[in-house]
Design a protein around this motif. Sequence first.
Motif, PDB file in Angstrom:
ATOM      1  N   HIS A 106       0.838  -1.210   0.000  1.00 29.29           N
ATOM      2  CA  HIS A 106       0.000   0.000   0.000  1.00 29.29           C
ATOM      3  C   HIS A 106       0.870   1.255   0.000  1.00 29.29           C
ATOM      4  N   ARG A 107       1.883   1.280   0.865  1.00 26.98           N
ATOM      5  CA  ARG A 107       2.745   2.456   0.942  1.00 26.98           C
ATOM      6  C   ARG A 107       3.484   2.674  -0.379  1.00 26.98           C
ATOM      7  N   THR A 108       3.915   1.592  -0.995  1.00 28.83           N
ATOM      8  CA  THR A 108       4.600   1.705  -2.279  1.00 28.83           C
ATOM      9  C   THR A 108       3.659   2.243  -3.349  1.00 28.83           C
ATOM     10  N   PHE A 109       2.431   1.724  -3.359  1.00 24.37           N
ATOM     11  CA  PHE A 109       1.433   2.175  -4.341  1.00 24.37           C
ATOM     12  C   PHE A 109       1.121   3.656  -4.178  1.00 24.37           C
ATOM     13  N   MET A 110       1.084   4.128  -2.914  1.00 23.27           N
ATOM     14  CA  MET A 110       0.756   5.524  -2.632  1.00 23.27           C
ATOM     15  C   MET A 110       1.958   6.445  -2.817  1.00 23.27           C
ATOM     16  N   GLY A 111       3.117   5.870  -3.106  1.00 19.47           N
ATOM     17  CA  GLY A 111       4.308   6.672  -3.307  1.00 19.47           C
ATOM     18  C   GLY A 111       4.996   7.081  -2.024  1.00 19.47           C
ATOM     19  N   SER A 112       4.623   6.456  -0.907  1.00 17.82           N
ATOM     20  CA  SER A 112       5.236   6.764   0.382  1.00 17.82           C
ATOM     21  C   SER A 112       6.502   5.943   0.572  1.00 17.82           C
ATOM     22  N   GLU A 113       7.294   6.326   1.557  1.00 16.09           N
ATOM     23  CA  GLU A 113       8.513   5.578   1.858  1.00 16.09           C
ATOM     24  C   GLU A 113       8.154   4.216   2.437  1.00 16.09           C
ATOM     25  N   ALA A 114       8.769   3.176   1.919  1.00 16.69           N
ATOM     26  CA  ALA A 114       8.492   1.808   2.365  1.00 16.69           C
ATOM     27  C   ALA A 114       9.759   1.175   2.914  1.00 16.69           C
ATOM     28  N   SER A 115       9.569   0.087   3.655  1.00 19.39           N
ATOM     29  CA  SER A 115      10.704  -0.580   4.307  1.00 19.39           C
ATOM     30  C   SER A 115      11.424  -1.551   3.380  1.00 19.39           C
TER      31      SER A 115
END
Length: 287
Positions: free
Chosen positions: A256-265
């Motif tokens: 989800h974070r990757t899809f939203m363009g947020s920083e991911a682990s």
Amino acid sequence: MGLFGFLKKRRGRTVADLARSLEISEMELRTAQPSYRHFRIPKRAGGTRLITAPDDKTKTIQRRVLRRILGRLRAHPAAHGFERDRSIVSNALPHVDKDVVVRLDIKDFFPSTGDERVQAYLNKVGWNREAAQLLTHLCTFKGRLPQGAPTSPRLSNLVNFLLDARLSALAQHFEADYTRYADDMTFSFGLDQPGTIHALIRSVKNIVAEFGYQIHEDKKLHIRRLHSQQKVTGLVVNQKVQLPRKTRRWLRAVEHRTFMGSEASLTPRQLAGWISLRTMIEKQSRP
């Protein structure tokens, strides 16, 4: 077949046969001096594991041995690690929806697999004494299987065919299922009968001792019943084979974070690897 051919077949395949199979000269095989380097890597459960890795020349020869010699031989069906068309999923499937799942871990699995067993196995499958000695020399280090050589995983399965056969027969006697993934042995029961379970564990310890192995004591002996999370090679098997719930939730959050363009682990490559693992598990666990 003439007399010479009959005697050659009876005595076993020779170093010359080995050289032809590997497409390496006899001189190069006979003079090979395997060399290794040592380093440690962290274990998933804590501590470190000693890796004994061959140099490039030794690794090249070992890879040929793996493909052209060992790859044609048959491991026991209960062995799922390092085997073609088998995986952590195939190792887990026999233990789905069982009342009790028991996991036992062999201590120092590769280092406890001695060169005398390797040579005896190679003799048994058709190499004469000299060729078997040479193959053993090429694939072992200081009298044992080196953890880091490309040949060690397959040899550990081949050499332990009889061990797996004994443990499979034991499981059948106790109306259980058995699989092994490297040093990780799993038994599962359709009925929860404590006396039967502990009798099997005692018998397993005695059998593996006959082959030169020891079982890790209580720290790595897991008995899991239906009310708890039953895991086999890292996969949950209570109702079906799947990643643990915590891992599934974490992976969905990263996606989800990757899809939203947020920083991911995870990096994009790491995420792709996890998604591939999840897809493999779902595909291979379908009826």
